[in-house]
Design a protein around this motif. Sequence first.
Motif, PDB file in Angstrom:
ATOM      1  N   ALA A 295       0.841  -1.194   0.000  1.00 36.01           N
ATOM      2  CA  ALA A 295       0.000   0.000   0.000  1.00 36.01           C
ATOM      3  C   ALA A 295       0.874   1.241   0.000  1.00 36.01           C
ATOM      4  O   ALA A 295       1.956   1.256   0.594  1.00 36.01           O
ATOM      5  CB  ALA A 295      -0.932   0.005   1.207  1.00 36.01           C
ATOM      6  N   PHE A 308      -4.170   6.938  -3.202  1.00 41.36           N
ATOM      7  CA  PHE A 308      -3.665   5.670  -2.678  1.00 41.36           C
ATOM      8  C   PHE A 308      -3.474   4.666  -3.813  1.00 41.36           C
ATOM      9  O   PHE A 308      -4.059   4.771  -4.888  1.00 41.36           O
ATOM     10  CB  PHE A 308      -4.603   5.088  -1.615  1.00 41.36           C
ATOM     11  CG  PHE A 308      -5.984   4.752  -2.119  1.00 41.36           C
ATOM     12  CD1 PHE A 308      -6.242   3.601  -2.860  1.00 41.36           C
ATOM     13  CD2 PHE A 308      -7.048   5.597  -1.842  1.00 41.36           C
ATOM     14  CE1 PHE A 308      -7.518   3.302  -3.320  1.00 41.36           C
ATOM     15  CE2 PHE A 308      -8.329   5.309  -2.292  1.00 41.36           C
ATOM     16  CZ  PHE A 308      -8.558   4.151  -3.036  1.00 41.36           C
ATOM     17  N   VAL A 310      -3.171   0.439  -3.620  1.00 43.00           N
ATOM     18  CA  VAL A 310      -3.221  -0.714  -2.712  1.00 43.00           C
ATOM     19  C   VAL A 310      -3.321  -1.997  -3.523  1.00 43.00           C
ATOM     20  O   VAL A 310      -4.111  -2.087  -4.473  1.00 43.00           O
ATOM     21  CB  VAL A 310      -4.436  -0.615  -1.752  1.00 43.00           C
ATOM     22  CG1 VAL A 310      -4.480  -1.827  -0.832  1.00 43.00           C
ATOM     23  CG2 VAL A 310      -4.370   0.662  -0.936  1.00 43.00           C
ATOM     24  N   HIS A 337      -6.249  -5.074  -6.763  1.00 47.95           N
ATOM     25  CA  HIS A 337      -5.365  -3.915  -6.871  1.00 47.95           C
ATOM     26  C   HIS A 337      -6.238  -2.705  -7.188  1.00 47.95           C
ATOM     27  O   HIS A 337      -7.061  -2.753  -8.103  1.00 47.95           O
ATOM     28  CB  HIS A 337      -4.324  -4.126  -7.973  1.00 47.95           C
ATOM     29  CG  HIS A 337      -3.447  -2.932  -8.178  1.00 47.95           C
ATOM     30  ND1 HIS A 337      -3.030  -2.517  -9.429  1.00 47.95           N
ATOM     31  CD2 HIS A 337      -2.920  -2.041  -7.297  1.00 47.95           C
ATOM     32  CE1 HIS A 337      -2.280  -1.442  -9.302  1.00 47.95           C
ATOM     33  NE2 HIS A 337      -2.201  -1.127  -8.025  1.00 47.95           N
TER      34      HIS A 337
END
Length: 668
Positions: A295, A308, A310, A337
């Motif tokens: 992450a 973000f 992740v 993902h």
Amino acid sequence: MIAAAGAALLFVGVATVLAWQVWLPQWIESRLGALIGHRVVVGGLTPGFWRIDLREVLVFGSAPFDREILARAPRVSVAFGRRPGYRLWTPSAIVIDGGDLRLLGSGTALNLAVRVTGPHGTGVRSARPTIEWRGVSVTGLYQLPGAPRLAARAADADLAIAADGGITARAHAAVLDIGGTMTMRWGQLHADSGPGSSAIDVRASDGSIEIPAGGTLVDRLTLTARGSREGGEVTLGHAAGEPGGGPRSLHATAQVLASTAHVTIDTLGLRLAALQPLLRRLGIDLSGADADVRAEASFAFERPEIPFDVAVTARGLDLHHPALDLAPWRGVAGSAHALGSYDRSSGRIAVSSGSGEAFGLPITWRGWIEPGAEPRGSLSVGTSEPLSCGALALALPARVAEPLRGMTLRGWLGLHSTISFDAANWDDLGLDLTLRPLCQTTREPDALANLLPTLSNAAGPAPKGGAAALPLGRYHPDFVPLPAMPRHLVAAFLTAEDSHFYQHRGFDLEMIRRALAHDLEVGTAARGASTVTQQVAKNLFLSPHRTFTRKLGETVLAWRLHQLLRKDRTLELYLNLIELGPGIRGLKAAARAYFGKDLPALTALESAHLAALTPNPLGLSRRFRDGQVDDGWLHRLYDLLAMMKRSGRISGADLAAARNERLTLRKI
């Protein structure tokens, strides 16, 4: 003379008392405040030889927390002078025993201004006092808008500030709680800052991450950190031990500058059992599961968006939920993902690019969601490129593949679906589904292939085995051909169950949309959306239990039935197979059980009664066990008849006649 001397002594005594009670505490408060950069209040003091002992000392925080108490100390000893470089009334040493320190923070504002200056507050001088604080209790709260609240505590901590400005701090059994969902514990924590430096180095060992009511997620954690006015960096690591004692590796960093922060997490083989309380309601068993997690997130304090990236790969999940299947799915693996952002002001989570894999099948998704009391959002899920139908058949879970045994496919399957919703108005839920291209069947499922001669033709041979007891054709005494059924009877069932039967291809997307909107509004799977074709597939080949597993098999079988059978034949099978009460299968048996009549003799109102039983035939049949009909049920039948009239399936005269008719039932 004596009187004058007495008056002078009295004056001196009063002046001394006033100085002692008023001037000296104020002087001490101002001197200490100048030293540490915080407002100080002294409750009382006792003089000593080159020292003063203070009682109940309060230190207030810096703005905007200047009304909040930063520190409280029951006893403080201040030594003066008598050391090289110190004047007579220059504090040379401050010793604090016990007390508590309360740290507060919000955004970039902190209540602690770390500043120990010379006696006049003019910066670095050689005459700094040494400060020693022993056995202090520390608590801390920090809140960043849109982020979980951080709460820290340590029951036993020591702090020492040397004359040269160096700082050393130690804490035992330190705890950091993150939003009530995660707790970090440290057996030992050390912090040091060199002379004249604004940088602080922190080291911690014997750490763990725990989940409330779930246990330890990671143990044997280590921490290193370095911070200054310009920013800092925190690194978490894992002191790997024996196999099975934790993740194979863990590395996490947080880099913080004056107005920005960047966080990365990279771990392999993370044991997930501690997260079980978070997912128990979803029927996900994590006791034997582990995951690899990567992450990355960056954000600026003055901006609400946090981008973000992740990626998660999970293994060994056991899925057991009545809405999924009656039997558990064990050892499930998958990956996901997502690249997107989180908006701290609105709570919106937006995924611009998402991909994943489950049961060996790749999928993609994108969209946004705003959780809350009334969540809303829009999500699109599909395949980035068509899937191999052969691989799709092989990847199906065993419980799904069981009723499809023997089926082989070729070609490619493309899928794209979109759902948009707003809990403030579930009726406006949007749903779209596109399947293109579609698979081609090279061999039918064994169960369907064995019945196909009978299903294709009502005059065909009687099937073998248990299916011979079903009224599928003329071989069975309870079978009734579709042309022999009253028109209003067929119309009642089509109106109640599948009004677009002759228009759709085995599935009604609008009916699915309405059912989904209703189920989301009430919070449970209360309404089905099965078409006539799907119900024929269920009644012939599947269990009656409403699960996701059954729905998958039902979908494939209904797709094949639509391609293999004429519409009229499918409807004919449905009306002869449908369950309408305990031990009552098909319309012929239902007409005898409820009215003691043959099918041609049924009235429109009686037909509406049979069609209205379909949502819950066993439960509703008990309602009429004594043969009595209440007004509420009659109004339901009148509503159904009115719908039949609006769709042109019965005339206005038929509706009027039904309203004037009396419904008489036999006792069941």
